[in-house]
Motif scaffolding. Structure first.
Motif, short mmCIF file in Angstrom:
data_model
loop_
_atom_site.label_atom_id
_atom_site.label_comp_id
_atom_site.label_asym_id
_atom_site.label_seq_id
_atom_site.Cartn_x
_atom_site.Cartn_y
_atom_site.Cartn_z
N UNK A 4 13.06 21.04 35.23
CA UNK A 4 11.97 20.25 35.80
C UNK A 4 11.27 19.41 34.73
N UNK A 5 11.04 20.01 33.55
CA UNK A 5 10.38 19.30 32.47
C UNK A 5 11.21 18.10 32.02
N UNK A 6 12.52 18.31 31.93
CA UNK A 6 13.42 17.21 31.56
C UNK A 6 13.36 16.09 32.59
N UNK A 7 13.28 16.47 33.86
CA UNK A 7 13.22 15.49 34.95
C UNK A 7 11.90 14.71 34.92
N UNK A 8 10.80 15.41 34.62
CA UNK A 8 9.49 14.75 34.57
C UNK A 8 9.39 13.75 33.43
N UNK A 9 10.08 14.05 32.30
CA UNK A 9 10.00 13.20 31.12
C UNK A 9 11.09 12.13 31.08
N UNK A 10 11.87 12.02 32.12
CA UNK A 10 12.96 11.05 32.17
C UNK A 10 12.44 9.69 32.62
N UNK A 200 7.45 25.10 54.87
CA UNK A 200 8.74 24.84 55.54
C UNK A 200 9.80 24.43 54.53
N UNK A 201 9.49 24.47 53.23
CA UNK A 201 10.47 24.25 52.17
C UNK A 201 10.89 22.81 51.94
N UNK A 202 10.04 21.86 52.27
CA UNK A 202 10.40 20.45 52.16
C UNK A 202 10.00 19.85 50.81
N UNK A 203 9.03 20.45 50.10
CA UNK A 203 8.47 19.87 48.88
C UNK A 203 9.46 19.94 47.72
N UNK A 204 9.63 18.81 47.00
CA UNK A 204 10.46 18.73 45.80
C UNK A 204 9.53 18.53 44.60
N UNK A 205 9.36 19.57 43.76
CA UNK A 205 8.40 19.52 42.67
C UNK A 205 8.82 18.55 41.56
N UNK A 206 10.11 18.31 41.44
CA UNK A 206 10.58 17.35 40.45
C UNK A 206 10.08 15.94 40.73
N UNK A 211 4.52 11.89 40.41
CA UNK A 211 3.80 11.02 41.35
C UNK A 211 2.33 11.42 41.42
N UNK A 212 2.07 12.72 41.41
CA UNK A 212 0.69 13.21 41.51
C UNK A 212 -0.12 12.87 40.27
N UNK A 213 0.49 13.01 39.09
CA UNK A 213 -0.22 12.65 37.85
C UNK A 213 -0.58 11.17 37.87
N UNK A 214 0.37 10.34 38.31
CA UNK A 214 0.10 8.92 38.44
C UNK A 214 -1.02 8.65 39.45
N UNK A 215 -1.04 9.43 40.52
CA UNK A 215 -2.07 9.25 41.56
C UNK A 215 -3.46 9.59 41.04
#
Length: 255
Positions: A4-10, A200-206, A211-215
């Protein structure tokens, strides 16, 4: 966690951060964050329901940061707005529940109907935008309107904050106060909707985190800009933004 960290910093994480930032600035100023967020995320290949779930999380976090700021500055009292928070949260849950049972095309039709209705309200209501209205002149709020808009917000979202801003302006609130109330409603409806999507398992944290930090960053930038917004600009820009939202939804239906 390392993945996840690698994905966030990509590069993709930076793109998602930028989308969240721009959407939040537009959302705070004109209530149309969905006009940037949803089309942009769909454009980079994120499925519709996952996009909406991330939108609710990012927008809810952004709105929460604003609400905390309002409370610290003494602009708002949660005690006075508890009923509004409760019905907006319930509306968000109901909207999310309905969204998971509707196809993307049906959701777009519902969004189009809501936006066209609101567009004509804005066109016929240019005279309600009066600056520096006294507190005693504010009209009572019909809580069914925020509830109905929260259902739409929980299930889809584009233009929902704009509808709330428009409604409060019609009730003779100043633009700044209308934005503050809208951020409370947005936080409540997004929280209710996000919790439903999460369980319901729809959220993708990656996707959700950058997006949230940008928001969050964008929401504070938007609040800094609000005092410099002229009433004349609002009268011109609100109908234009509504029209662009409708064009976006209709184009999705025709594809």
């Amino acid at each position: 966690m390392e993945i996840l960290l690698h994905e966030w910093l990509s590069v993709n994480g930076f793109i998602l951060f930028t989308i969240g930032l721009l959407a939040a600035v537009i959302g705070v100023l004109f209530g149309a964050a969905g006009f940037v967020l949803l089309p942009a995320m769909l454009l980079i290949g994120i499925p519709i329901h996952a996009t909406i779930a991330v939108n609710k999380f990012a927008t809810g976090i952004s709105a929460l940061s604003n609400v905390v700021s309002f409370l610290i500055k003494g602009h708002l009292s949660l005690k006075n707005f508890t009923p509004l928070i409760m019905i907006s949260s319930l509306g968000g849950v109901l909207g999310a529940f309905l969204a998971t049972r509707l196809s993307e095309q049906v959701m777009n039709v519902v969004a189009c109907i809501f936006l066209i209705f609101a567009f004509f309200i804005v066109l016929s209501s240019n005279k309600f935008m009066v600056k520096d209205i006294k507190e005693s002149e504010e009209l009572p709020i019909n809580k069914f309107i925020p509830f109905a808009v929260s259902i739409y917000d929980g299930g889809f979202g584009p233009g929902s904050a704009l509808m709330n801003v428009t409604y409060h302006l019609k009730k003779q609130y100043t633009y700044v106060k209308a934005v503050e109330l809208t951020r409370i409603i947005t936080f409540s409806s997004c929280t209710g909707a996000f919790l439903f999507y999460y369980f319901t398992g729809i959220v993708n944290w990656g996707i959700a985190i950058p997006v949230s930090i940008g928001s969050i960053v964008g929401s504070f930038l938007g609040l800094k800009i609000i005092p410099y917004i002229k009433t004349k600009w609002i009268q011109i820009l609100l109908p234009i933004i509504f029209f662009l939202l409708i064009v976006q939804i209709v184009s999705d239906l025709l594809i």
